[in-house]
Structure formats: structure tokens, C-alpha cells
Motif scaffolding. Structure first.
Motif, PDB file in Angstrom:
ATOM      1  N   ILE E   4       0.868  -1.167   0.000  1.00  0.00           N
ATOM      2  CA  ILE E   4       0.000   0.000   0.000  1.00  0.00           C
ATOM      3  C   ILE E   4       0.908   1.220   0.000  1.00  0.00           C
ATOM      4  N   ASP E  46      -6.405  -8.802   9.384  1.00  0.00           N
ATOM      5  CA  ASP E  46      -7.494  -7.932   8.921  1.00  0.00           C
ATOM      6  C   ASP E  46      -7.532  -7.835   7.394  1.00  0.00           C
ATOM      7  N   ASN E  47      -6.678  -8.584   6.742  1.00  0.00           N
ATOM      8  CA  ASN E  47      -6.613  -8.633   5.268  1.00  0.00           C
ATOM      9  C   ASN E  47      -5.996  -7.362   4.664  1.00  0.00           C
ATOM     10  N   ILE E  48      -5.093  -6.748   5.419  1.00  0.00           N
ATOM     11  CA  ILE E  48      -4.436  -5.522   4.946  1.00  0.00           C
ATOM     12  C   ILE E  48      -2.914  -5.613   5.113  1.00  0.00           C
ATOM     13  N   VAL E  49      -2.210  -4.697   4.451  1.00  0.00           N
ATOM     14  CA  VAL E  49      -0.758  -4.571   4.584  1.00  0.00           C
ATOM     15  C   VAL E  49      -0.440  -3.844   5.888  1.00  0.00           C
ATOM     16  N   VAL E  50      -1.105  -2.729   6.062  1.00  0.00           N
ATOM     17  CA  VAL E  50      -0.979  -1.915   7.267  1.00  0.00           C
ATOM     18  C   VAL E  50      -2.175  -0.977   7.239  1.00  0.00           C
ATOM     19  N   ASP E  51      -2.628  -0.554   8.388  1.00  0.00           N
ATOM     20  CA  ASP E  51      -3.759   0.360   8.423  1.00  0.00           C
ATOM     21  C   ASP E  51      -3.387   1.666   7.722  1.00  0.00           C
ATOM     22  N   ILE E  52      -4.176   2.044   6.705  1.00  0.00           N
ATOM     23  CA  ILE E  52      -3.880   3.252   5.930  1.00  0.00           C
ATOM     24  C   ILE E  52      -3.941   4.493   6.820  1.00  0.00           C
TER      25      ILE E  52
END
Lengths: 132, 132, 132, 132, 132, 132
Positions: E4, E46-52
Motif C-alpha cells: 500500500i 485484517d486482510n491488509i498490509v498496514v492500516d492506511i
């Protein structure tokens, strides 16, 4: 004529009513990149149209009311097609109210026109502009 | 005033006549990224300026006539310098004809102005705008 | 290494589960501008990576399945957080399947890698890349 | 109305005076991406608004005077807040002088309006437009 | 590999030492549009790279230290040419430290690479990428 | 790894041979926005990848050979499909030669990789990257 523009964005869900909208009658969504423009014929005593910081804050405040929402559930949009051009007007009208209310600073009362452009994609956008 | 804009592109060859054009007198080419804008003071019954789908289709139809062509061989451009600003007018005029012909929808007859911008590169573009 | 990239977009609604998502836990939406990249070490007999027309058509076919949808109602995404990075993978995997199936042309079998970037706004985007 | 726009940029240091500017009262800097627009109702004999090459050269000449400078040390800006909107006017006025002086070509005297937009970032820009 | 990217910007003054820099040896300035990219082979729970949101906040924190500053007066840059590529490294290194420190969230420890791109204008940018 | 990228453009005519190209078999044209990237693991003594001024000049020199040309008439492209990806390689190879020749400066010999991206429109681009 001078102007300044600040950019922000909001991410909303909505659906449209009317055959003309085709598949957009289904619940879907959009990122609207919002450009808010303020115009006046002369600069204020600080040599600016309006403070960019205040303008950015105010635009953020206006769109925070819609951001991360399903517009179909927002009361003021009951039975209203929240088209890109219509939403541009909603935001522009709020910014004019902010000018009247003085939240953009006293000298912002010298602003003559407000224009708002909402980019719904890299290939389509809509605008509304009005006098203050 | 409300507006919507849709974007498409065309890829053409052409050359210019006149010393002012320097090396562009040679046969060369351009990608023109085409932005077509439609303006009206009030939205139609569906709360839009014009259906974005219809607008996109119509712009595509107009530019398909020139796309992947050598404009020097297109009859209507015989002895004409097909400058970016001139081509913007050609496309705008066609879109106004489409409004008259009703191919953008009946309610599109409420459109007051058409503007076309052609981006010839990341550092140069040209526009033409006219009333309907 | 050679590559070509084509761009399209889709407009969807969705919501996220998990405190980390804050207000994005509410039903909202996004325009995803989709960039699909195809990479290979050598060009094919026509001197290209893959036909841009075929690539554009295939990307359009893949995203048409999600376009103008509420992803929360799409069966394959049941109990799945449809984050931007996750959706990039979904689309990339489909494009790799298309390469295997030959719908991108026989010579597209020479493609080694596929990468997909989804822009969710002018200030945030996500990518997924994999070998074929 | 026809127009053409050319883009260039300049990289300057400056500081502002006045509480409204907050941290921007400190010496800092900006890249200004400069868009210069020339408008006229009819094209010239070569079918153009103004030669893009001449326009690009002239814009480059005007901004070269400020490029790689600390504007706080430039005499003409003594005690002046060199805001983005103010700098847009400075450049626009110079381009109008260039039209009068004939350095944009004889036929450039048909230009009716000049507009200059300075982008100070991806989220803020300012413009000034005037008649010739 | 997933990634991201979040975008922010900073506006700084600085000068360079060395003949190669020509007029950029003078005190001038730049807007750096900063793109910070985080990469990892697998998504988190959470199915993400890192919280945007966290990533955006952290990037903002890092660049706020330089924003609206004359880098020539910043102690850590004493006798250092603060080139665009060098500043990209400075920011990337800070973001890696933030990952170690846990300020990007516990699951961000799964990030393998960080890349930072600084756009100094519409025609020039620089990057630095490193493993975590 | 560090990198810098500079952007320029060229405007060419050409045609393609092969059914896969459809209407692009006709003589047409393109604006190619050219991004040239130089990568190296360590900065040179001036704290840079390569002088941006020299890089810009060299890219301009390489593309000036093709700019405002019909590539079908350029001898080195006889019987060659001048696809976007192929042209990216042509330019990248020239830039590598320039590094060898020293025209990008002595310290540019530390560059490890060159990548060139050609944008043919707002929705399609192609790249080629190679080691030096």
C-alpha cells in the motif's frame, strides 16, 4: 480575478433512481476527489484569497458529514439522486454558508464565487459554481 | 452553473504548414486526451447535467472518426492546420450538433455550453468553448 | 524486462469488519482506478508484450463482475474484508487465469508476471504482484 | 473562446509575514508548477492561439527570474507576501507585457485574456486571470 | 507481494554544495510530494498490509519535522546535500524505525520492504527502497 | 536502492504491421510521455544518483532524434513494429550507452539499472528495464 483551490476526498455508497442510470441503480459507491475553489477580484490585507489552512479545514468539515456513509441513508438526501453534480452543489452551498458564518475568517467575506468539482474517476467529473 | 466532463483519447498523425511550426511541419503525431464538458444552469429531472454514459458514448463516436488516422488525408481538413485548438472546436461543434439531434437525450437540450480540452502532452493543452 | 499497463475503473460499495477500520466499518464506497500490468522478458513476434486492446477488454471483463455492486453482497467475498490490497489480488489472479485460458492471445503465454494497482483516492493506493 | 496552456515550474524559497500563516512564517520553500493560459475569440492566420514554442519560451523566461531564488531577497518583493495567488498575478502581468512587446509574435496581439495557475502541491493551487 | 502507498507533502527551503548543482547552489525551495510504500508477502489478519490511517499519520509525523523548514538549518543535515534521493532515504529509514517501534501497529511487523518516492516537480522525482 | 526519474515527451507518427493491431495498422500517431529512471545502490560523492540537469539533457537528446518524425521513415525502424514497449527499450539502450560514454558524468558510472516508461495515453503505458 484571483482564486485558490484545495483538494480533499470522500468515500461514499449510494444508488440512483431512474432508468437512465442503468447498472448505477444498484447500490454501489464512489471516491469523490473534491476540489473547492474560492474566487475574489482583490486579495485581502495578507495578500491572499483565503487562508489555505482554514479552507482545507472547512472543506474537511463539510465532507466529513458524508464521508464513509451510505448516502441513501442520509436524511437530507431522501428521494434525491445524489449525482456527482448535485453533490458538488451541496458542498458549494455549505462553503458559502461558512463564508457568511465567518468560519473562513473575516476577510473571506471578500470572496465573490465558490466552485466545487467532484472527480468520480480518472475519466469523469462534475462541477457547480455560484456567486456568494 | 453545473457541468460534467468526460475524458477519452485519440491517436492521430498530422503535419502543419507555416514556418511558425518549425519541426512540426514534418509528419508527426499526437495522442490527444479529450475532455468534453457540458454546462447548464439547472439540472434535469434526474438531477443530472446529462447522462455520463450517453456523453461518453457520443464523445467516443465523434473522435472515432479521427482516431488512428493521418489527419492530412481526412477530406474535411484539406489545407487546414489541424492545431490542437482547432480540433477542440471541431469536436465541440459536433457535440453541439449531437445535442440538437437529441442523441444525448431529450433533457440534454437544457445544456447551455460545451467546452472541449485536448491535452497534447503533460505540458501543453488547448480548449474551445461555445454556447449551444 | 518489458511491461505494459492498462487502466480502467470500478465503483463499488462495501464495509469492513475490525476495529482497525474505524469509520470504514460503516457501509461506504470507493472508485477504484485499476492499473493492470503484464511483464515478460522478451517481446512476442509482433514486438509487443500483449495486445493492449485484448488486455483492456479482459481487464474490463474482470472488473465488470464487481462494478456497480455492493461487495458485501457478493458471495465470493462472504466474511472477507475487501481491502484495496485484497481486491488487487483478486483481479491479478483472474488475469493470470485469463493468460492460462488463452483469452489474452496465444503469445500472452510468454507473460511472466502480473501486477495490479488499485487507486482508492489521489492519496492512497495498493498493489499485488505475482508470477504467472 | 479558444485557449492554449503551457506548463513549466520553478523552485523557490520564501517566508510569510502575518499570524494567519502559522508555520509558513518560517523560511520554507515550494515547487510551483506553472500553467499559463492564453485566450482569444478567434484563431490567427496559422489557425492557432499563439505558437506553443514561443509561449513556452516566454513563460520560461519570466519564471527564470525567480527560479532557484529566495524570494525574500528579491527586491520587487520587499515587504510583500509572495503568496501563490500573488505570484500568479506577477507572472500573468509579465505575460501580458510580453504580448504588448510582441515577443509572443505579432498575431499574439489578438489574445484577449491571460490566466496563470500555480500548483503549490497535489492538494492546493491558485490562479489569477485578467484581460489583456 | 502486496503493497500500500500513502501520499503527503512537505514544503522546504535548502541549498546544495557542489558545482554540479549549478543555480541550485543558491538558497531555493521545493514542494516534495511524498509517496510512502509498505510491502509484505502476506496480508495480516485484517486482510491488509498496514492500516492506511496509521500509515498516513506516521508519514505525516515524520515529515512534520522538516515541513516549513530551511533544511540548511536542520542540525542532522549539517554539511549534507539534502538531495531528493537522500531525503527519500531519510524518510524511509524513519518509517522502518516506526515499524520496529510498533507505532504502525503490531501486525505491521510483517512488512518486508519500505519505499519512499519524493516528487520535486511534475517532471522529476526520486526514490529509495530498502528491506525492513 | 536509490533512483531518480526525469520526464520529457515526443510526438511521432507510425503504423503497425500485423492483424493484431486492428485500426492501428493505419498511419496514426502518438504523444509518448517518457519517464527515464536511473537506479544505483549507493549515492555518489555529491549525494545524488545522477545530476538531474544532465539526465534531462541526455533524455532530450535521445528523443530529439525521433521527435516530430514519422517512425515508418526512420531507417533503424525498417520493418520493425515501433510498439510502445519496443521504443522504451530503444531509449533505455541509448541511455545505457550514454552512461558508458560518460555523457551523464563520471559518477554516473555507478548506475546499475535504467528503466524507461512511455505513456501513450492516460490509460496505457509500457516500460523496459535493464541492468547497465
Amino acid at each position: 480575478m484571483f482564486s485558490i483551490t484545495v483538494r480533499d476526498h470522500m468515500m461514499v455508497a449510494h444508488s440512483f433512481q431512474g432508468e437512465v442510470f442503468g447498472p448505477a441503480q444498484r447500490l454501489h459507491g464512489a471516491t469523490f476527489v473534491v476540489d473547492a475553489t474560492f474566487r475574489r477580484p482583490e486579495l485581502d490585507d495578507d495578500n491572499i484569497v483565503v487562508d489555505i489552512g482554514l479552507a482545507t479545514t472547512e472543506v474537511g468539515k463539510v465532507i466529513s458529514e458524508f464521508n464513509y456513509r451510505n448516502l441513501d441513508d442520509v436524511k437530507q438526501f431522501d428521494r434525491v439522486n445524489t449525482s456527482t453534480e448535485y453533490l458538488a452543489k451541496v458542498i458549494a452551498d455549505r462553503l458559502v454558508e461558512a463564508i457568511y458564518a465567518g468560519t473562513l475568517g473575516e476577510s473571506a467575506r471578500g470572496i465573490h464565487e465558490v466552485a466545487v468539482t467532484l472527480h468520480e474517476s480518472h475519466v469523469a467529473w462534475a462541477s457547480y459554481e455560484r456567486s456568494v
